[in-house]
Design an enzyme around this catalytic site. Structure first.
Site, short mmCIF file in Angstrom:
data_model
loop_
_atom_site.label_atom_id
_atom_site.label_comp_id
_atom_site.label_asym_id
_atom_site.label_seq_id
_atom_site.Cartn_x
_atom_site.Cartn_y
_atom_site.Cartn_z
CG PHE A 118 -46.65 -73.52 61.62
CD1 PHE A 118 -45.41 -72.93 61.42
CD2 PHE A 118 -47.53 -73.55 60.54
CE1 PHE A 118 -45.07 -72.39 60.20
CE2 PHE A 118 -47.20 -73.01 59.31
CZ PHE A 118 -45.97 -72.43 59.14
CD GLN A 231 -55.81 -74.42 55.23
OE1 GLN A 231 -54.72 -74.62 54.73
NE2 GLN A 231 -56.15 -74.88 56.41
CG HIS A 233 -52.89 -68.93 54.66
ND1 HIS A 233 -52.54 -67.80 55.37
CD2 HIS A 233 -51.96 -69.87 54.94
CE1 HIS A 233 -51.43 -68.07 56.06
NE2 HIS A 233 -51.06 -69.30 55.81
CG LEU A 243 -48.96 -67.80 52.29
CD1 LEU A 243 -50.42 -67.98 52.64
CD2 LEU A 243 -48.24 -69.14 52.37
CD GLU A 246 -50.41 -71.10 60.42
OE1 GLU A 246 -51.30 -71.16 59.55
OE2 GLU A 246 -50.23 -71.97 61.27
NE ARG A 277 -52.50 -72.30 57.59
CZ ARG A 277 -51.60 -72.85 56.79
NH1 ARG A 277 -52.00 -73.60 55.78
NH2 ARG A 277 -50.32 -72.66 56.98
CG HIS A 348 -53.06 -71.73 51.58
ND1 HIS A 348 -51.99 -71.21 50.89
CD2 HIS A 348 -52.53 -72.54 52.54
CE1 HIS A 348 -50.86 -71.67 51.42
NE2 HIS A 348 -51.16 -72.49 52.40
NE ARG A 389 -52.56 -77.66 54.15
CZ ARG A 389 -51.49 -76.87 54.27
NH1 ARG A 389 -50.52 -77.18 55.10
NH2 ARG A 389 -51.40 -75.76 53.57
C1 LIG Z 1 -47.55 -70.13 48.84
C2 LIG Z 1 -47.70 -71.45 49.53
C3 LIG Z 1 -47.00 -71.72 50.69
C4 LIG Z 1 -47.15 -72.95 51.32
N1 LIG Z 1 -46.42 -73.19 52.47
C5 LIG Z 1 -46.54 -74.41 53.06
C6 LIG Z 1 -45.74 -74.71 54.21
O1 LIG Z 1 -44.93 -73.92 54.66
N2 LIG Z 1 -45.90 -75.92 54.78
C7 LIG Z 1 -46.77 -76.86 54.30
O2 LIG Z 1 -46.87 -77.95 54.85
N3 LIG Z 1 -47.52 -76.60 53.20
C8 LIG Z 1 -47.41 -75.40 52.57
N4 LIG Z 1 -48.16 -75.14 51.46
C9 LIG Z 1 -48.93 -76.23 50.85
C10 LIG Z 1 -48.00 -77.17 50.12
O3 LIG Z 1 -46.93 -76.43 49.57
C11 LIG Z 1 -48.69 -77.91 48.99
O4 LIG Z 1 -49.87 -78.50 49.45
C12 LIG Z 1 -47.79 -79.01 48.44
O5 LIG Z 1 -46.51 -78.49 48.13
C13 LIG Z 1 -48.40 -79.66 47.22
O6 LIG Z 1 -47.45 -80.52 46.64
P1 LIG Z 1 -47.88 -81.54 45.51
O7 LIG Z 1 -46.67 -82.33 45.20
O8 LIG Z 1 -49.09 -82.26 45.92
O9 LIG Z 1 -48.29 -80.63 44.26
P2 LIG Z 1 -47.56 -79.39 43.53
O10 LIG Z 1 -46.29 -79.00 44.16
O11 LIG Z 1 -48.61 -78.35 43.36
O12 LIG Z 1 -47.19 -80.00 42.11
C14 LIG Z 1 -48.17 -80.32 41.15
C15 LIG Z 1 -47.48 -80.86 39.92
O13 LIG Z 1 -48.45 -81.39 39.02
C16 LIG Z 1 -48.16 -80.95 37.71
N5 LIG Z 1 -49.43 -80.96 36.96
C17 LIG Z 1 -50.64 -80.52 37.35
N6 LIG Z 1 -51.55 -80.71 36.36
C18 LIG Z 1 -50.89 -81.28 35.34
C19 LIG Z 1 -51.26 -81.71 34.04
N7 LIG Z 1 -52.50 -81.57 33.56
N8 LIG Z 1 -50.31 -82.25 33.24
C20 LIG Z 1 -49.02 -82.38 33.67
N9 LIG Z 1 -48.62 -81.98 34.89
C21 LIG Z 1 -49.55 -81.45 35.71
C22 LIG Z 1 -47.55 -79.57 37.91
O14 LIG Z 1 -46.79 -79.21 36.78
C23 LIG Z 1 -46.67 -79.83 39.14
O15 LIG Z 1 -45.44 -80.41 38.75
C24 LIG Z 1 -48.03 -73.92 50.80
C25 LIG Z 1 -48.72 -73.66 49.65
C26 LIG Z 1 -48.60 -72.44 49.03
C27 LIG Z 1 -49.42 -72.18 47.79
#
Ligand SMILES: Cc1cc2nc3c(=O)[nH]c(=O)nc-3n(C[C@H](O)[C@H](O)[C@H](O)COP(=O)(O)OP(=O)(O)OC[C@H]3O[C@@H](n4cnc5c(N)ncnc54)[C@H](O)[C@@H]3O)c2cc1C
Length: 575
Positions: A118, A231, A233, A243, A246, A277, A348, A389
């Site tokens: 990666f 960031q 991407h 996306l 990567e 990135r 991203h 990141r």
């Molecule tokens: C397409 C894509 C691919 C990725 N691939 C990778 C990867 O391969 N490896 C890696 O390390 N990272 C990757 N990332 C980054 C990583 O996935 C995210 O940073 C990480 O999953 C974020 O998780 P989280 O639990 O912080 O938030 P999220 O998974 O975004 O969850 C946020 C939660 O908050 C809730 N929420 C938000 N606002 C409110 C509100 N006002 N009221 C109630 N609920 C609310 C939402 O409903 C959701 O349940 C990727 C990101 C993307 C977009």
């Protein structure tokens, strides 16, 4: 009034891992997860490429210190190194724990977890489930939450953090189904609300990534950290911006310009396509600016470059990155076995967020903490990513710091009583806010203001930034904020009124946008993802420090906090 020992906002990887840790530690605690989507539709489910950990399954020479160094160098030395040490030391353990829970990682022929290369990582250490890693992990975590009796409020929108006398006491939440408003009080509140990609017009993030948790924290008078570090991407599918992981470059794909050159040789000769990135996104943007981008008819001078998988062959493409092949095929009609994929940088990830310590406790300023308030995941800034990141470190952050924060919360609530909250006061205020939105005559439609705002952020605070461009952006933003006060809603009903949610999300993205622009203006240097054409060098003397931004309707106040440096002294960053 609804009551729980702990309420977690966000059902993505960070929130669900924390919830699981709390009920594993103390099954008697009443724990709730609130999410505006269904938890398994959190953006985490879309994570593709993998999760980093020095399991040494394919590379014996790997070590957590190498992972820590790569992360700190990738961060352009802004990461807090005590937090990075914890991240990288605990990584193998959290991945094995996920496997024991039942997460189906891809395998080596001998049955051990496979690991791929990666960007910015010096060894092959990214564990994966084909290119659907987030899906594999999140589904397993959520089914564990159900098994352990965690209460889930899905499709409830949290509108407000109740913070009184330096203590988080509860939340105001809105049920999307029928517009019911409820107050919930708890001994501990945790935000795991994810990122804010929707602040910009081209993003890999889902529609729900609107930075609500950040905006609510800022409005409550608490600081946000390092908001200027956004960031981009390198490989967003052109033109939609979704996306292309990567992992595709990790498996050997090339980046080529309209002349067919692997241009990364001119920008990061030792790492080529697997440079971090920030560097790769700038390289692509420079190629496009220099006229070496392509148009859809293949001619030069266009708005994208290519990601070329053709030499990898059908079998490898279909077994290692099948989802990416499918995305390009379904969304733009490209068969990546035979044609290169058009890509350009897409917003991203948010490196900044709600400042915390390594137990997820939210900071009230440079010193001091907020009682009863915790955060983890993309919404938080424990600062393991600093100014940039590395791929596959975010899922890792969610799991390591979700687990740690859950453990800290379980200890914290043991000695706490439920706080007193004036339920009627908060319900009346929230109902009034919604009624005003529904009743106001208004001149503007939400989607027009939102689009103009997203265009403004993309144009004025993109991959390359200058003082003049950002000042003009801030002025435009202020005009758009006035328009946002005068929006009108077509839907006046209370059942499934998603327009109310859109109106509330518009307020969130605009607050977050203003914080990003203001922090970016104040940081007169280039570091990681924040690149100032008028200050092209990193300036450790003045800016080796974290930004703390305090929001108020009168303006944004910027202060700073020192960086924790333990193992690695800042050096020039070359690849
Ligand atoms: C397409 C894509 C691919 C990725 N691939 C990778 C990867 O391969 N490896 C890696 O390390 N990272 C990757 N990332 C980054 C990583 O996935 C995210 O940073 C990480 O999953 C974020 O998780 P989280 O639990 O912080 O938030 P999220 O998974 O975004 O969850 C946020 C939660 O908050 C809730 N929420 C938000 N606002 C409110 C509100 N006002 N009221 C109630 N609920 C609310 C939402 O409903 C959701 O349940 C990727 C990101 C993307 C977009």
């Amino acid at each position: 009034m609804i009551e729980h020992d702990v309420v977690i906002v966000g059902g993505g990887l960070a929130g669900s891992r924390a919830a699981l840790e709390i009920v594993r530690t103390n099954p008697r605690l009443s724990v709730a997860v609130v999410a505006k989507t269904h938890p398994i539709r959190s953006h985490s489910v879309a994570a593709q490429g993998g999760i980093a950990a020095t399991l040494k399954n394919v590379d014996d020479a790997d070590h957590w210190e190498a992972h820590a160094f790569d992360t700190v160098k990738g961060s352009d030395y802004l990461a807090d190194q005590d937090a990075v040490e914890i991240l990288t030391r605990e990584a193998p353990d959290v991945v094995i724990d996920l496997e024991h829970m039942g997460v189906l990682f891809s395998r080596l022929p001998d049955g051990r977890i496979a690991q791929r290369a990666f960007g910015g990582h010096s060894h092959r250490r990214t564990c994966y489930a084909a290119d659907k890693t987030g899906h594999a992990i999140l589904h397993e975590l959520i089914s564990n939450l159900m098994r352990h009796g965690v209460t889930i409020y899905d499709e409830w929108y949290v509108m407000r953090l109740i913070l009184e006398e330096g203590q988080a006491k509860g939340l105001v939440m809105f049920r999307i189904l029928d517009s019911q408003v409820e107050v919930v009080r708890a001994k501990a509140i945790m935000f795991a609300t994810g990122g804010y990609g929707r602040v910009f017009n081209t993003t890999s993030n889902d529609y729900a990534s609107t930075g609500d948790g950040l905006a609510m924290t800022a409005v409550a008078g608490l600081p946000l950290e390092d908001m200027e570090f956004v960031q981009f991407h390198p490989t967003g599918l052109y033109p939609v911006g979704v996306l292309i992981s990567e992992a595709v470059r990790g498996e050997g794909a090339y980046l080529i310009n309209s002349e067919g050159d692997r241009f990364m040789a001119n920008y990061a000769p030792s790492r080529m396509e697997l440079a971090p990135r920030d560097i790769t996104s700038r390289a692509i943007t420079r190629e496009i600016r220099a006229g070496r981008g392509a148009h859809t008819d293949g001619s030069a001078g266009g708005p994208f470059v290519y990601l070329d998988l053709r030499h990898m062959g059908q079998e490898k493409i279909m077994s290692r990155v099948p989802f990416c092949w499918e995305e390009a095929h379904r969304l733009v009609g490209i068969d990546a076995v035979h044609e290169p994929i058009p890509i350009r940088p897409t917003v991203h990830y948010s490196m900044g967020g709600i400042p915390t310590d390594t137990d997820g406790r939210v900071r009230s300023g440079a010193d001091g903490f907020v009682e009863g308030f915790f955060a983890a995941g993309e919404a938080a800034c424990v600062s393991v990513h600093g100014a940039n990141r590395l791929g596959s470190n975010s899922l890792l952050e969610c799991v390591v710091y979700g687990r740690r924060t859950g453990a800290a919360i379980a200890r914290y609530v043991e000695s706490r009583k439920l706080p007193e909250v004036n339920e009627q006061h908060y319900i009346a205020q929230a109902q009034q806010q919604i009624q005003t939105l529904l009743d106001q005559p208004g001149d503007y439609r939400i989607d027009r203001v939102r689009q103009a705002f997203q265009d403004c952020m993309t144009e004025h605070c993109g991959v390359f930034r200058t003082e003049a461009v950002m000042r003009a952006g801030l002025e435009k933003l202020q005009q758009l904020q006035q328009q946002a006060q005068r929006i009108y809603l077509d839907d006046k009903q209370s059942l499934w009124n998603t327009e109310i949610i859109e109106a509330l999300e518009l307020q969130s993205v605009m607050i977050v946008g203003e914080l990003i622009l203001t922090g970016a203006l104040q940081r007169q240097e280039s570091r990681g993802a924040h690149y100032r054409e008028d200050y092209p060098d990193r300036n450790d003397e003045q800016f080796l420090k974290h930004t703390l931004s305090y929001y108020s309707s009168a303006g944004i106040d910027i202060r700073y906090r020192p960086v924790s440096i333990t193992l690695f002294q800042p050096q020039e960053r070359r690849y």
